[in-house]
Enzyme design. Structure first.
Site, PDB file in Angstrom:
ATOM      1  N   LYS A 171       3.393   6.911   3.284  1.00  0.00           N
ATOM      2  CA  LYS A 171       2.348   5.932   3.574  1.00  0.00           C
ATOM      3  C   LYS A 171       1.875   5.221   2.290  1.00  0.00           C
ATOM      4  O   LYS A 171       1.517   4.050   2.312  1.00  0.00           O
ATOM      5  CB  LYS A 171       1.171   6.670   4.230  1.00  0.00           C
ATOM      6  CG  LYS A 171       0.217   5.771   4.980  1.00  0.00           C
ATOM      7  CD  LYS A 171       0.798   5.257   6.290  1.00  0.00           C
ATOM      8  CE  LYS A 171       0.225   3.889   6.625  1.00  0.00           C
ATOM      9  NZ  LYS A 171       0.982   3.099   7.547  1.00  0.00           N
ATOM     10  N   ARG A 172       1.932   5.964   1.207  1.00  0.00           N
ATOM     11  CA  ARG A 172       1.475   5.410  -0.065  1.00  0.00           C
ATOM     12  C   ARG A 172       2.329   4.221  -0.509  1.00  0.00           C
ATOM     13  O   ARG A 172       1.909   3.390  -1.294  1.00  0.00           O
ATOM     14  CB  ARG A 172       1.463   6.597  -1.006  1.00  0.00           C
ATOM     15  CG  ARG A 172       1.737   6.527  -2.408  1.00  0.00           C
ATOM     16  CD  ARG A 172       1.612   7.960  -2.961  1.00  0.00           C
ATOM     17  NE  ARG A 172       2.840   8.698  -2.684  1.00  0.00           N
ATOM     18  CZ  ARG A 172       3.951   8.531  -3.368  1.00  0.00           C
ATOM     19  NH1 ARG A 172       3.984   7.683  -4.353  1.00  0.00           N
ATOM     20  NH2 ARG A 172       5.021   9.220  -3.075  1.00  0.00           N
TER      21      ARG A 172
END
Ligand code: GLU
Length: 466
Positions: free
Chosen positions: A242-243
């Site tokens: 997600k980062r």
């Protein structure tokens, strides 16, 4: 004649269509479609606790957006449970599997003891060779009789030959004591029954292939061609998370990337054909081959994605592009276009699609044709309309009233007017953008005039010059 190619995409419906899953689906689709084969879709919903109908719907939507059409009905793995159990029982009847009466507690106790002693925790069931006459009347699992020695070699089209010592594999459970089949059995039975010839999937399943091959061999079935593809990494080389930004295929739709650009980019993510970067679906289908898949993880690169998307927008057909933009607006939760706006957008497409990498960028430039009088003007546009400019624009109006409305004529008329005013057309462009679009970033002034037509152009001029 060689066997027709059948590939499949087999997602577990536990969330949205992940970008890695979308690429797996695309590779399978390209491989089948380029060979006149079939591309099947199986939802691996055996894990009832984690599978949801919403996730299945999201996967189907994501595939539809990417244009990855599948052949035949969507197969539910869960619905095939009886068939999976039948295969386990067949292997049992043939002596290739056995009843194991060891309980969960016994196995857990064995593992703990082995761990404490620093020994292998691989469980060897004491029931493997116990004659039926000594079986208790108790629940049992069905375990495969795995070869104890020798080796299993996975002949993988991407990873090469991967050899595993059979002693490292246990007698895997096929059917649990509650009668439910394990996932590994379900995959093999389904792939066989669906006639799958090529299994292209993430390399996190590579070790599963060795176990799955045991079942193929025990059943006397042909093992499919395997191609385990490396996972996708983020731009920093770490596993995609997600980062790194969006992970769901549909998030890319909502961000305004065209599906054709996304397909092109995903195809290049871990696969190559010489130096080709930008290509059509037809070319991708023709070129795609397992030998072009790289062995090391591909890195997701948003710049490259945008670059390809820009090129696909530029060559897209106007009406199709307009439709895709309307679908994008819906996916992004933005208001739909009115009929007038929609027609205007399509009419203006010729001057919008050249330099936009995404739909939001294209729509920004389309503001002049989507808006209506009286125009709202942003600060930059407002600044361009100082009193000197307004005076000049006022004088321009009669020239436009008489000009013939073609790009060349307008260009000539405006240049002539600028020369007569002892200035350059460039000086007029800013104020004209402000008048026609209320924005500073717009297509060329002439293109806007052509799209708007004489009447609307003059009306917008009149709105500021009075
Ligand atoms: N259902 C598995 C997954 O989503 C794929 C299994 C397979 O392709 O064999 O990772």
């Amino acid at each position: 004649m060689s066997q027709p190619v059948v590939t499949r995409f087999a997602p577990s419906p536990t969330g949205f269509l992940h970008i890695g899953g979308a690429r797996t689906a695309l590779f399978n689709w390209l491989y089948a479609r380029g060979r006149g084969g079939k591309f099947l879709l199986r939802i691996e919903d055996t894990d009832r606790a984690r599978s949801t109908p919403e996730a299945t719907a999201a996967i189907l939507q994501g595939m539809a957006w990417l244009g990855l059409d599948h052949d035949g009905e969507v197969v539910s793995q869960f619905e095939g449970a009886a068939r999976h159990a039948e295969v386990a029982h067949q292997l049992l009847a043939e002596g290739k599997a056995y009843k194991c009466f060891s309980t969960q507690d016994e196995i857990a106790a064995f593992r703990e003891a082995a761990k404490a002693e620093g020994k292998s925790t691989l469980f060897h069931s004491p029931w493997r060779d116990t004659p039926e006459s000594e079986h208790p009347d108790a629940p049992f699992a069905i375990r495969i009789k795995a070869p104890k020695d020798g080796e299993t070699t996975i002949r993988d089209e991407v990873q090469g030959d991967v050899t595993i010592k059979n002693a490292q594999l246990d007698d895997m459970i096929l059917l649990r004591s509650d009668g439910t089949p394990v996932y590994m059995l379900a995959v093999v039975v389904d792939d066989h029954d669906m006639g799958v010839t090529h299994v292209i999937r993430g390399d996190d399943h590579l070790m599963n292939a060795a176990r799955q091959m045991m079942i193929y061999e025990a059943m006397g079935w042909d093992v499919p061609v395997y191609a385990h593809i490396p996972l996708i990494h983020g731009s920093d080389g770490k596993k995609l998370s997600k980062r790194h930004g969006a992970l769901g295929a549909q998030e890319y739709q909502a961000m305004g990337y065209p599906a054709a650009g996304m397909r092109n980019y995903l195809a290049r993510l871990g696969w190559s054909h010489g130096d080709d970067e930008f290509f059509s679906d037809t070319q991708a289908k023709e070129w795609f081959d397992l030998s072009g898949i790289g062995k090391s993880p591909a890195r997701f690169d948003t710049k490259k994605l945008e670059n390809l998307c820009g090129q696909h927008i530029a060559i897209a057909e106007d009406a199709a592009l307009r439709q895709e933009i309307e679908a994008y607006l819906e996916a992004a939760g933005q208001p739909a276009l009115s009929d007038v706006q929609s027609q205007g957008l399509e009419r203006a497409m010729f001057c919008l699609k050249d330099r936009a990498k995404t739909f939001p960028e294209l729509l920004e430039k389309a503001h002049f044709v989507l808006t209506s009088r009286p125009l709202d003007r942003d600060a930059k546009a407002e600044k361009a309309l100082d009193s000197v400019s307004l005076g000049i624009l006022g004088e321009l109006t009669p020239h436009l009233q008489n000009a013939s409305w073609s790009r060349d004529e307008l260009e000539a008329a405006l240049n002539e007017f600028a020369a007569a005013k002892d200035t350059k057309f460039g000086k007029l462009a800013g104020p004209l953008r402000a008048v026609l679009a209320g924005r500073a970033v717009t297509p060329s002034v002439f293109d806007m005039m052509i799209c708007l037509g004489r009447e609307e152009t003059l009306a917008r001029l009149k709105d500021v010059t009075g």
